[in-house]
Design a protein around this motif. Structure first.
Motif, PDB file in Angstrom:
ATOM      1  N   ARG A  20     -26.632   7.442 -10.225  1.00  0.00           N
ATOM      2  CA  ARG A  20     -26.840   8.495  -9.229  1.00  0.00           C
ATOM      3  C   ARG A  20     -25.530   9.206  -8.887  1.00  0.00           C
ATOM      4  O   ARG A  20     -25.497  10.433  -8.773  1.00  0.00           O
ATOM      5  CB  ARG A  20     -27.487   7.917  -7.966  1.00  0.00           C
ATOM      6  CG  ARG A  20     -28.975   7.654  -8.129  1.00  0.00           C
ATOM      7  CD  ARG A  20     -29.564   6.989  -6.887  1.00  0.00           C
ATOM      8  NE  ARG A  20     -29.322   7.716  -5.667  1.00  0.00           N
ATOM      9  CZ  ARG A  20     -30.042   8.757  -5.239  1.00  0.00           C
ATOM     10  NH1 ARG A  20     -31.056   9.208  -5.976  1.00  0.00           N
ATOM     11  NH2 ARG A  20     -29.771   9.343  -4.093  1.00  0.00           N
TER      12      ARG A  20
ATOM     13  N   ARG B  81     -24.760  11.464 -11.646  1.00  0.00           N
ATOM     14  CA  ARG B  81     -25.642  12.641 -11.626  1.00  0.00           C
ATOM     15  C   ARG B  81     -25.226  13.627 -10.535  1.00  0.00           C
ATOM     16  O   ARG B  81     -25.226  14.841 -10.763  1.00  0.00           O
ATOM     17  CB  ARG B  81     -27.097  12.201 -11.428  1.00  0.00           C
ATOM     18  CG  ARG B  81     -28.062  13.375 -11.326  1.00  0.00           C
ATOM     19  CD  ARG B  81     -29.490  12.929 -11.523  1.00  0.00           C
ATOM     20  NE  ARG B  81     -29.940  11.965 -10.536  1.00  0.00           N
ATOM     21  CZ  ARG B  81     -30.381  12.291  -9.309  1.00  0.00           C
ATOM     22  NH1 ARG B  81     -30.381  13.557  -8.928  1.00  0.00           N
ATOM     23  NH2 ARG B  81     -30.813  11.351  -8.492  1.00  0.00           N
TER      24      ARG B  81
ATOM     25  N   ARG C 168     -24.141  17.468 -10.814  1.00  0.00           N
ATOM     26  CA  ARG C 168     -24.831  18.518 -10.053  1.00  0.00           C
ATOM     27  C   ARG C 168     -23.851  19.381  -9.269  1.00  0.00           C
ATOM     28  O   ARG C 168     -24.007  20.604  -9.201  1.00  0.00           O
ATOM     29  CB  ARG C 168     -25.834  17.893  -9.091  1.00  0.00           C
ATOM     30  CG  ARG C 168     -26.474  18.911  -8.150  1.00  0.00           C
ATOM     31  CD  ARG C 168     -27.473  18.282  -7.217  1.00  0.00           C
ATOM     32  NE  ARG C 168     -28.629  17.758  -7.938  1.00  0.00           N
ATOM     33  CZ  ARG C 168     -29.645  17.146  -7.347  1.00  0.00           C
ATOM     34  NH1 ARG C 168     -29.639  16.952  -6.037  1.00  0.00           N
ATOM     35  NH2 ARG C 168     -30.673  16.720  -8.060  1.00  0.00           N
TER      36      ARG C 168
ATOM     37  N   LYS D  13     -34.540   8.166 -16.578  1.00  0.00           N
ATOM     38  CA  LYS D  13     -34.883   9.033 -15.456  1.00  0.00           C
ATOM     39  C   LYS D  13     -33.657   9.745 -14.913  1.00  0.00           C
ATOM     40  O   LYS D  13     -33.664  10.969 -14.708  1.00  0.00           O
ATOM     41  CB  LYS D  13     -35.554   8.213 -14.342  1.00  0.00           C
ATOM     42  CG  LYS D  13     -35.953   9.048 -13.130  1.00  0.00           C
ATOM     43  CD  LYS D  13     -36.618   8.203 -12.069  1.00  0.00           C
ATOM     44  CE  LYS D  13     -36.985   9.046 -10.850  1.00  0.00           C
ATOM     45  NZ  LYS D  13     -37.634   8.224  -9.784  1.00  0.00           N
ATOM     46  N   GLU D  14     -32.589   8.999 -14.691  1.00  0.00           N
ATOM     47  CA  GLU D  14     -31.365   9.612 -14.146  1.00  0.00           C
ATOM     48  C   GLU D  14     -30.690  10.498 -15.187  1.00  0.00           C
ATOM     49  O   GLU D  14     -30.179  11.576 -14.870  1.00  0.00           O
ATOM     50  CB  GLU D  14     -30.406   8.524 -13.656  1.00  0.00           C
ATOM     51  CG  GLU D  14     -30.919   7.709 -12.482  1.00  0.00           C
ATOM     52  CD  GLU D  14     -31.141   8.538 -11.226  1.00  0.00           C
ATOM     53  OE1 GLU D  14     -30.402   9.517 -11.019  1.00  0.00           O
ATOM     54  OE2 GLU D  14     -32.068   8.210 -10.458  1.00  0.00           O
TER      55      GLU D  14
ATOM     56  N   SER E 213     -32.118  12.114 -17.768  1.00  0.00           N
ATOM     57  CA  SER E 213     -32.879  13.343 -18.003  1.00  0.00           C
ATOM     58  C   SER E 213     -32.700  14.314 -16.845  1.00  0.00           C
ATOM     59  O   SER E 213     -32.622  15.534 -17.054  1.00  0.00           O
ATOM     60  CB  SER E 213     -34.362  13.029 -18.219  1.00  0.00           C
ATOM     61  OG  SER E 213     -34.927  12.383 -17.092  1.00  0.00           O
ATOM     62  N   ARG E 214     -32.600  13.799 -15.633  1.00  0.00           N
ATOM     63  CA  ARG E 214     -32.338  14.674 -14.488  1.00  0.00           C
ATOM     64  C   ARG E 214     -30.930  15.263 -14.563  1.00  0.00           C
ATOM     65  O   ARG E 214     -30.715  16.433 -14.232  1.00  0.00           O
ATOM     66  CB  ARG E 214     -32.531  13.909 -13.172  1.00  0.00           C
ATOM     67  CG  ARG E 214     -33.971  13.495 -12.909  1.00  0.00           C
ATOM     68  CD  ARG E 214     -34.115  12.759 -11.595  1.00  0.00           C
ATOM     69  NE  ARG E 214     -33.903  13.652 -10.454  1.00  0.00           N
ATOM     70  CZ  ARG E 214     -33.928  13.243  -9.187  1.00  0.00           C
ATOM     71  NH1 ARG E 214     -34.144  11.963  -8.900  1.00  0.00           N
ATOM     72  NH2 ARG E 214     -33.733  14.095  -8.203  1.00  0.00           N
TER      73      ARG E 214
ATOM     74  N   GLU F 264     -30.595  18.264 -16.736  1.00  0.00           N
ATOM     75  CA  GLU F 264     -31.103  19.513 -16.166  1.00  0.00           C
ATOM     76  C   GLU F 264     -30.039  20.247 -15.352  1.00  0.00           C
ATOM     77  O   GLU F 264     -30.228  21.409 -14.995  1.00  0.00           O
ATOM     78  CB  GLU F 264     -32.303  19.224 -15.263  1.00  0.00           C
ATOM     79  CG  GLU F 264     -33.514  18.661 -15.997  1.00  0.00           C
ATOM     80  CD  GLU F 264     -34.640  18.289 -15.048  1.00  0.00           C
ATOM     81  OE1 GLU F 264     -34.382  18.206 -13.818  1.00  0.00           O
ATOM     82  OE2 GLU F 264     -35.768  18.082 -15.523  1.00  0.00           O
ATOM     83  N   GLU F 265     -28.932  19.582 -15.078  1.00  0.00           N
ATOM     84  CA  GLU F 265     -27.906  20.170 -14.215  1.00  0.00           C
ATOM     85  C   GLU F 265     -27.043  21.170 -14.970  1.00  0.00           C
ATOM     86  O   GLU F 265     -27.059  21.251 -16.202  1.00  0.00           O
ATOM     87  CB  GLU F 265     -27.028  19.063 -13.612  1.00  0.00           C
ATOM     88  CG  GLU F 265     -27.787  18.026 -12.798  1.00  0.00           C
ATOM     89  CD  GLU F 265     -28.407  18.582 -11.522  1.00  0.00           C
ATOM     90  OE1 GLU F 265     -28.133  19.748 -11.168  1.00  0.00           O
ATOM     91  OE2 GLU F 265     -29.185  17.848 -10.882  1.00  0.00           O
TER      92      GLU F 265
END
Length: 413
Positions: free
Chosen positions: A137, A140, A144, A179-180, A182-183, A186-187
């Motif tokens: 996280r 990520r 972001r 999950k983390e 792939s998110r 997207e950033e």
């Protein structure tokens, strides 16, 4: 009963970013009281409810206690006597541990607002070290907010390294990693996600195929950045310029895995790295449960990206065979994504970021020439089975030969 807006909604509102979803914490309530007011229970591990109208999530304030390694090794306690501050202290970062009451007043016991202003990602408490997902996280969030000049607090990075050294990160399950990841893909700056994991040592544990690329040299006349890992991050940046699709960014990330297996005595050349990449891509995607359509694109890019780079040099027969192996005629949308990945690879080199990539236009033109060959015309000639396939292949080669001649007339250089 008191209700507070918490987490990302408060954080993004303070940053002036769009609020995508809202999470709420309820203090001083019981599950029975929530159900009596029409809330629908959905939480398995601890009481979470959906609002009867908005369907937003409302969670009872809770505490947690570590009982076993990994993400799921927690025992939760949710009752009327749990305070808001007790709930906030279990959160990962100070910027995510800010609450807002019904009057719009902020409750910020860990100075998350100050860290927002200083652009710092800082853990709330030592309990951060109990959950390995928090490493992902933080990486990520670093991706972001990279464009807003956020950085990770030194003490938080030290704690992440200690979690890796203690083996806590080894308990991450594949589904949470994907999950983390792939998110993060997207950033705007997903490369920061992987560089952060590398900096704390987690990349080598959970994505060793990517970590192994760093320190592997390439020929400087083609790759001025030299390092394969650096090139991969540059290519990922270019993929973000070209596409918002996760599968394009993932395939670009994985396209050169085979270079990490080149014998050192052959450095900086990497002959045959395309074929050597394939089992590594398959293993990576299987381990992290990557969706099949994303895996298939990644395999196509790994195997055939150098064919695309050399498209202007290939004869019509090889071009048609490559298009057929790419399954371009049945999956034209995937072929278009393949070309984007190849362009990202070509531009993901120091000094090449804005260079033209005519190979993609040329390869696409050859594909369009082949598409003009209609199966129906051959069927009308009475061709079936192997004869039909041979005639289709031959006619496609003729079409590409004509296209190639026309291209050379337009581009005499």
């Amino acid at each position: 009963m008191e209700i507070f807006l918490v987490g990302g909604a408060v954080r993004d509102k303070l940053l002036g970013r769009p609020v995508v979803e809202k999470d709420w914490v309820v203090v001083g309530a019981t599950p029975e009281a929530m159900i009596a007011q029409g809330y629908q229970p959905v939480g398995r591990d601890f009481p979470v409810f959906l609002h009867p109208q908005s369907k937003e999530e409302y969670a009872l304030a809770r505490t947690e206690r570590k009982t076993a390694p990994g993400y799921s090794g927690f025992q939760f306690y949710a009752a009327e006597d749990v305070t808001l501050e007790q709930d906030l202290i279990r959160r990962d970062l100070t910027i995510n541990a800010i609450a807002e009451n019904s009057n719009g007043e902020l409750i910020d016991p860990f100075n998350g607002r100050g860290d927002l202003e200083k652009r710092i990602l800082r853990h709330v408490s030592p309990a951060f070290a109990e959950d390995p997902v928090r490493i992902l996280r933080v990486a990520r969030f670093a991706a972001r907010y990279h464009h807003l000049n956020f950085s990770i607090a030194a003490e938080t990075l030290d704690l992440m390294r200690a979690m890796v050294d203690s083996g806590e990160v080894d308990h991450l399950v594949a589904e949470r990693v994907w999950k983390e990841m792939s998110r993060a893909l997207e950033e705007k700056n997903p490369e920061v996600f992987f560089l952060t994991l590398k900096e704390c040592g987690a990349l080598a544990r959970i994505m060793p195929e990517i970590d192994a690329l760093f320190g592997v040299p390439q020929r400087p006349e083609y790759h001025p950045e030299v390092d394969t890992g650096v090139h991969t991050m540059l290519a990922l940046q270019q993929a973000c310029r070209l596409s918002s699709e996760v599968q394009v960014r993932l395939a670009t990330l994985l396209h050169d895995l085979g270079k990490a297996t080149t014998p050192k005595e052959e450095w900086p050349r990497h002959h045959g790295h395309e074929e050597r990449s394939l089992p590594l891509v398959r293993e990576f995607c299987q381990r992290l449960a990557v969706p099949k359509h994303m895996r298939d694109l990644a395999l196509a890019v790994a195997e055939f990206h150098t064919h695309c780079h050399r498209a202007l040099e290939l004869n019509p027969s090889t071009l048609v065979k490559t298009l057929e192996k790419l399954d371009a005629f049945r999956r034209p949308e995937r072929f278009a994504e393949f070309l984007l990945c190849c362009e990202a690879d070509a531009r993901g080199r120091t000094g090449f970021e804005d260079r033209p990539y005519p190979q993609a236009v040329y390869f696409s033109g050859a594909f369009n020439a082949c598409v003009q060959v209609k199966v129906r015309d051959l069927l009308d000639q009475g061709l079936t089975g192997a004869q039909l396939g041979e005639a289709l292949h031959k006619n496609r080669i003729q079409a590409v030969t004509q296209f190639q001649a026309e291209w050379q007339q337009r581009n005499p250089s």
